[in-house]
Design a protein around this motif. Structure first.
Motif, PDB file in Angstrom:
ATOM      1  N   LYS A   3       0.849  -1.190   0.000  1.00  0.00           N
ATOM      2  CA  LYS A   3       0.000   0.000   0.000  1.00  0.00           C
ATOM      3  C   LYS A   3       0.893   1.252   0.000  1.00  0.00           C
ATOM      4  O   LYS A   3       1.926   1.252   0.670  1.00  0.00           O
ATOM      5  CB  LYS A   3      -0.870   0.036   1.255  1.00  0.00           C
ATOM      6  CG  LYS A   3      -1.810  -1.145   1.433  1.00  0.00           C
ATOM      7  CD  LYS A   3      -2.513  -1.019   2.770  1.00  0.00           C
ATOM      8  CE  LYS A   3      -3.408  -2.211   3.055  1.00  0.00           C
ATOM      9  NZ  LYS A   3      -4.032  -2.123   4.387  1.00  0.00           N
ATOM     10  N   PHE A  23      -1.118   1.215  -3.743  1.00  0.00           N
ATOM     11  CA  PHE A  23      -0.789   0.684  -5.066  1.00  0.00           C
ATOM     12  C   PHE A  23      -1.730   1.285  -6.086  1.00  0.00           C
ATOM     13  O   PHE A  23      -2.817   1.778  -5.758  1.00  0.00           O
ATOM     14  CB  PHE A  23      -0.887  -0.845  -5.080  1.00  0.00           C
ATOM     15  CG  PHE A  23      -2.195  -1.371  -4.527  1.00  0.00           C
ATOM     16  CD1 PHE A  23      -3.310  -1.454  -5.334  1.00  0.00           C
ATOM     17  CD2 PHE A  23      -2.280  -1.782  -3.207  1.00  0.00           C
ATOM     18  CE1 PHE A  23      -4.510  -1.934  -4.832  1.00  0.00           C
ATOM     19  CE2 PHE A  23      -3.485  -2.270  -2.697  1.00  0.00           C
ATOM     20  CZ  PHE A  23      -4.595  -2.343  -3.510  1.00  0.00           C
ATOM     21  N   ASP A  24      -1.301   1.263  -7.360  1.00  0.00           N
ATOM     22  CA  ASP A  24      -2.173   1.826  -8.385  1.00  0.00           C
ATOM     23  C   ASP A  24      -2.977   0.724  -9.062  1.00  0.00           C
ATOM     24  O   ASP A  24      -2.736  -0.474  -8.864  1.00  0.00           O
ATOM     25  CB  ASP A  24      -1.389   2.667  -9.405  1.00  0.00           C
ATOM     26  CG  ASP A  24      -0.397   1.841 -10.214  1.00  0.00           C
ATOM     27  OD1 ASP A  24      -0.563   0.609 -10.283  1.00  0.00           O
ATOM     28  OD2 ASP A  24       0.542   2.430 -10.761  1.00  0.00           O
ATOM     29  N   VAL A  25      -3.942   1.132  -9.850  1.00  0.00           N
ATOM     30  CA  VAL A  25      -4.879   0.211 -10.482  1.00  0.00           C
ATOM     31  C   VAL A  25      -4.160  -0.731 -11.440  1.00  0.00           C
ATOM     32  O   VAL A  25      -4.396  -1.952 -11.433  1.00  0.00           O
ATOM     33  CB  VAL A  25      -5.971   1.013 -11.216  1.00  0.00           C
ATOM     34  CG1 VAL A  25      -6.790   0.098 -12.116  1.00  0.00           C
ATOM     35  CG2 VAL A  25      -6.871   1.727 -10.220  1.00  0.00           C
ATOM     36  N   ASP A  26      -3.273  -0.181 -12.283  1.00  0.00           N
ATOM     37  CA  ASP A  26      -2.576  -1.010 -13.268  1.00  0.00           C
ATOM     38  C   ASP A  26      -1.714  -2.075 -12.586  1.00  0.00           C
ATOM     39  O   ASP A  26      -1.623  -3.209 -13.055  1.00  0.00           O
ATOM     40  CB  ASP A  26      -1.700  -0.133 -14.164  1.00  0.00           C
ATOM     41  CG  ASP A  26      -2.529   0.758 -15.074  1.00  0.00           C
ATOM     42  OD1 ASP A  26      -3.704   0.424 -15.301  1.00  0.00           O
ATOM     43  OD2 ASP A  26      -2.005   1.794 -15.536  1.00  0.00           O
ATOM     44  N   GLU A  27      -1.072  -1.699 -11.477  1.00  0.00           N
ATOM     45  CA  GLU A  27      -0.217  -2.630 -10.743  1.00  0.00           C
ATOM     46  C   GLU A  27      -1.039  -3.802 -10.210  1.00  0.00           C
ATOM     47  O   GLU A  27      -0.633  -4.963 -10.308  1.00  0.00           O
ATOM     48  CB  GLU A  27       0.473  -1.885  -9.602  1.00  0.00           C
ATOM     49  CG  GLU A  27       1.492  -2.702  -8.828  1.00  0.00           C
ATOM     50  CD  GLU A  27       2.114  -1.913  -7.696  1.00  0.00           C
ATOM     51  OE1 GLU A  27       3.100  -2.416  -7.125  1.00  0.00           O
ATOM     52  OE2 GLU A  27       1.612  -0.825  -7.368  1.00  0.00           O
ATOM     53  N   PHE A  59       5.619   5.280  -8.345  1.00  0.00           N
ATOM     54  CA  PHE A  59       4.357   4.589  -8.501  1.00  0.00           C
ATOM     55  C   PHE A  59       3.212   5.575  -8.302  1.00  0.00           C
ATOM     56  O   PHE A  59       3.230   6.372  -7.356  1.00  0.00           O
ATOM     57  CB  PHE A  59       4.210   3.459  -7.454  1.00  0.00           C
ATOM     58  CG  PHE A  59       5.173   2.341  -7.663  1.00  0.00           C
ATOM     59  CD1 PHE A  59       4.989   1.453  -8.705  1.00  0.00           C
ATOM     60  CD2 PHE A  59       6.265   2.179  -6.845  1.00  0.00           C
ATOM     61  CE1 PHE A  59       5.865   0.412  -8.914  1.00  0.00           C
ATOM     62  CE2 PHE A  59       7.152   1.148  -7.047  1.00  0.00           C
ATOM     63  CZ  PHE A  59       6.950   0.268  -8.077  1.00  0.00           C
ATOM     64  N   ALA A  60       2.241   5.501  -9.152  1.00  0.00           N
ATOM     65  CA  ALA A  60       1.054   6.310  -8.970  1.00  0.00           C
ATOM     66  C   ALA A  60       0.278   5.789  -7.785  1.00  0.00           C
ATOM     67  O   ALA A  60       0.284   4.602  -7.516  1.00  0.00           O
ATOM     68  CB  ALA A  60       0.181   6.254 -10.242  1.00  0.00           C
ATOM     69  N   LYS A  61      -0.341   6.651  -7.077  1.00  0.00           N
ATOM     70  CA  LYS A  61      -1.107   6.253  -5.884  1.00  0.00           C
ATOM     71  C   LYS A  61      -2.549   5.981  -6.272  1.00  0.00           C
ATOM     72  O   LYS A  61      -3.130   6.612  -7.177  1.00  0.00           O
ATOM     73  CB  LYS A  61      -1.080   7.351  -4.806  1.00  0.00           C
ATOM     74  CG  LYS A  61       0.328   7.865  -4.519  1.00  0.00           C
ATOM     75  CD  LYS A  61       1.266   6.765  -4.063  1.00  0.00           C
ATOM     76  CE  LYS A  61       2.623   7.331  -3.719  1.00  0.00           C
ATOM     77  NZ  LYS A  61       3.658   6.331  -3.587  1.00  0.00           N
ATOM     78  N   ALA A  62      -3.155   5.045  -5.549  1.00  0.00           N
ATOM     79  CA  ALA A  62      -4.560   4.747  -5.789  1.00  0.00           C
ATOM     80  C   ALA A  62      -5.403   5.922  -5.361  1.00  0.00           C
ATOM     81  O   ALA A  62      -5.181   6.528  -4.326  1.00  0.00           O
ATOM     82  CB  ALA A  62      -4.978   3.481  -5.021  1.00  0.00           C
ATOM     83  N   SER A  63      -6.353   6.270  -6.168  1.00  0.00           N
ATOM     84  CA  SER A  63      -7.193   7.417  -5.831  1.00  0.00           C
ATOM     85  C   SER A  63      -8.358   6.970  -4.970  1.00  0.00           C
ATOM     86  O   SER A  63      -8.711   5.817  -4.941  1.00  0.00           O
ATOM     87  CB  SER A  63      -7.714   8.045  -7.126  1.00  0.00           C
ATOM     88  OG  SER A  63      -8.386   7.096  -7.914  1.00  0.00           O
TER      89      SER A  63
END
Length: 469
Positions: free
Chosen positions: A106, A108-112, A465-469
Motif C-alpha cells: 500500500k 498501489f495503483d490500479v494497473d499494478e 508509482f502512482a497512488k490509488a485514488s
C-alpha cells in the motif's frame, strides 16, 4: 491481447478497501467475491474455488498471514496475493515461504493490481496444465524419495501408525524432512480429508503461544480487541502439527498435556470448556530424554507424545538414496525453470554421495537447484560443486582451499536463510543483475525478490508509482 479473466476472492475487514478492489477487478473482467474475515474465508474455500485470493495482512480474529498458513495445509487451488504496508514486508516474505504467490504494498495503483492478478491467474493455470500430466512412477500426494533400508523401514512405520488415532513424535536433525513425514502420516490417515493445521513453535513468544494454540476471547488481555480462533479449534476433526515442540515453555506444556489426555481446552479469558477431536503430531530436532533430564521438558508430556516415535535418518546414513534424490530435484527444478534437466558428471555425483550433508536433504535440494539455474544446457562438474559445499572431501577440494577443521564446520551451522541468500545472489550474478530474469528463474515474484534484496542491503532502484485514488 486481453489477459485471462478469473474468479477472485477478496478478504479484508475494511469495507471500503475490499469494495474498491472488487470494483477495479470487476471492470477488468474478473468475477469477484468479497469477505470481511479470514475465518469466514477458510470456511468459504471449502465450498467454492477461486483462481486468486487477495488478503489483507492485518485483520482481527485471524490475520492474513495466519490465513495463508492455514490454506497451506488445505487443497484450494488458488494463487494467494497479500496486501501489506511497507513496514510489514517481512511478514509478506514469510507468506511467500508458505505458498503465497506475491504481495503488493500500500498504496498501489490500479494497473499494478490488475497486472499482478493477471500474472497470478496465468501462473496458476500453467501449474494446472503441468500437474494434469501424470508423473512417471505414480508418485503419491506426498513424495518421500529413497529405497534404502532406513527409508523402507520409515515407510513401513508410517503405514503402521497412520491409520491409528495415536499421537506421533517425529524426531530428526534439521533438514531431514520432519514436516514431510508429518504430511505423509496425515495423508495416509483416516483424517486425510480434514485439515492439517501446523504451528511453528519457535517463532512465537511464550506470551502469544497459548493464544495461538487455544485462542482467546475479546478483552482477555491488553491488545485482545477481538476474539481469536486457536489452532486446535481450526484443526478440529483433523490433525495438528506442533513443529519443534521443545520451544513450548513448561507452564504451557501442562495445559497441552491436558488437551492430549482429556481432549478439552479453554480459550484464554474464557471459563467455557470446549471438546475437540484432534490428532497431534509433534516434531523436534532435540533429544527429548535429555531435555527431560535437564528439566526443560515435562516427563509426563514426553511419554504422552512418544506413544509412537518416528525417527528420520540423516542423509549421511542413507547415502544410497542420494542419486535418486538428485534426479528428483533436477527434474523438479527443470519443471519450474521450463527447460531440460541439467546433467552431472560421474565425479560430481560421487562428490555428492561422499559428502556428509550437515544440512541434510534441504541442503542437497539447495545445491541441485543452484546447479540447475547456473548451468543452463551444461554438464555439472565436481569442480563446480565443491566450493558450494561446507566441507567437501579432500580429493575434490581445490589445492588452494584448505580443509576446514571440524569445530569450524560446526560454527558455520548452515541455515536455510543463508542458503537462500547465496542462491539468490548467485542467480542474480548469473543474469548480470537483471531482477526480472532472476525472479523468473527462482520461481518467485519480482516484488518478493526486491524485498529480499532490500533486506540484504542492496540499493533499491528509483521508481515512481502512482497512488490509488
Amino acid at each position: 491481447m486481453r489477459a485471462a479473466s478469473g474468479r477472485v476472492l477478496v478478504v479484508d475487514d475494511n469495507r471500503h478497501a475490499r469494495e474498491s478492489i472488487a470494483d477495479v477487478l470487476g471492470r477488468a473482467g474478473h468475477q469477484v467475491q468479497c469477505l470481511a474475515s479470514a475465518i469466514e474465508a477458510v470456511r468459504y474455500l471449502e465450498r467454492q474455488s477461486f483462481d486468486v485470493v487477495i488478503t489483507d495482512l492485518q485483520m482481527p480474529g485471524m490475520s492474513g498471514l495466519e490465513l495463508i498458513h492455514t490454506l497451506e495445509q488445505r487443497p484450494h487451488g488458488a494463487q494467494i496475493l497479500m496486501i501489506t504496508a511497507h513496514a510489514s514486508v517481512a511478514s509478506a516474505v514469510d507468506a511467500m515461504r508458505h505458498g503465497a504467490f506475491d504481495y503488493i504494498e500500500k498504496p498501489f495503483d490500479v494497473d499494478e493490481l490488475e497486472l499482478l492478478v493477471a500474472r497470478a491467474i496465468e501462473h496458476g493455470r500453467s501449474l494446472d496444465q503441468r500437474q494434469s500430466t501424470p508423473l512417471s512412477g505414480g508418485a503419491g500426494p506426498v513424495a518421500m524419495i529413497g529405497d534404502s533400508l532406513p527409508m523402507r523401514t520409515l515407510h513401513t512405520r508410517i503405514q503402521q501408525v497412520a491409520r491409528t488415532a495415536e499421537t506421533v513424535l517425529i524426531t530428526g536433525e534439521s533438514g531431514t524432512g520432519k514436516e514431510l513425514v508429518a504430511r505423509a502420516v496425515h495423508s495416509a490417515s483416516l483424517r486425510a480429508a480434514a485439515p492439517l493445521v501446523s504451528l511453528n513453535c519457535p517463532v512465537l513468544s511464550a506470551h502469544l503461544m497459548e493464544s495461538e494454540l487455544f485462542g482467546h476471547e475479546r478483552g482477555a488481555f491488553t491488545g485482545a480487541d477481538s476474539p481469536r480462533t486457536g489452532r486446535f479449534e481450526l484443526a478440529d476433526g483433523g490433525t495438528i502439527l506442533l513443529d519443534e515442540i521443545t520451544e513450548i515453555d513448561l507452564g504451557l506444556q501442562a495445559k497441552l498435556l491436558r488437551v492430549l489426555q482429556e481432549r478439552t481446552f479453554e480459550k484464554v479469558g474464557s471459563s467455557r470448556t470446549q471438546e475437540i477431536d484432534v490428532r497431534v503430531l509433534a516434531t523436534t530436532n532435540r533429544d527429548l530424554r535429555q531435555e527431560v533430564a535437564a528439566g526443560r521438558f515435562r516427563e509426563d508430556l514426553y511419554y504422552r507424545l512418544a506413544v509412537v516415535p518416528l525417527a528420520i535418518p540423516p542423509l549421511r546414513e542413507r547415502r544410497e538414496d542420494i542419486p535418486q534424490l538428485v534426479q528428483h530435484f533436477l527434474k523438479r527444478a527443470a519443471t519450474r525453470l521450463q527447460r531440460e534437466p541439467c546433467l552431472l558428471q560421474p565425479a560430481a555425483l560421487d562428490l555428492l554421495v561422499e559428502y556428509h550433508w550437515p544440512g541434510n536433504v534441504r541442503e542437497l535440494e539447495n545445491i541441485v537447484t543452484r546447479a540447475s539455474i547456473l548451468n543452463i544446457g551444461a554438464t555439472v562438474s565436481a569442480a563446480e560443486l565443491r566450493d558450494w559445499l561446507i566441507d567437501a572431501p579432500s580429493e575434490y577440494r581445490s589445492p588452494t582451499v584448505p580443509a576446514r577443521p571440524t569445530e569450524a564446520i560446526k560454527e558455520l551451522s548452515l541455515n536455510l536463510d543463508d542458503m537462500e541468500r547465496k542462491l539468490i545472489e548467485a542467480t542474480l550474478d548469473r543474469f548480470a543483475g537483471h531482477r526480472a530474469k532472476t525472479a523468473e528463474a527462482l520461481g518467485i515474484g519480482l516484488r518478493t525478490l526486491s524485498g529480499k534484496l532490500k533486506a540484504y542491503g542492496y540499493a533499491p532502484r528509483e521508481k515512481n508509482f502512482a497512488k490509488a485514488s
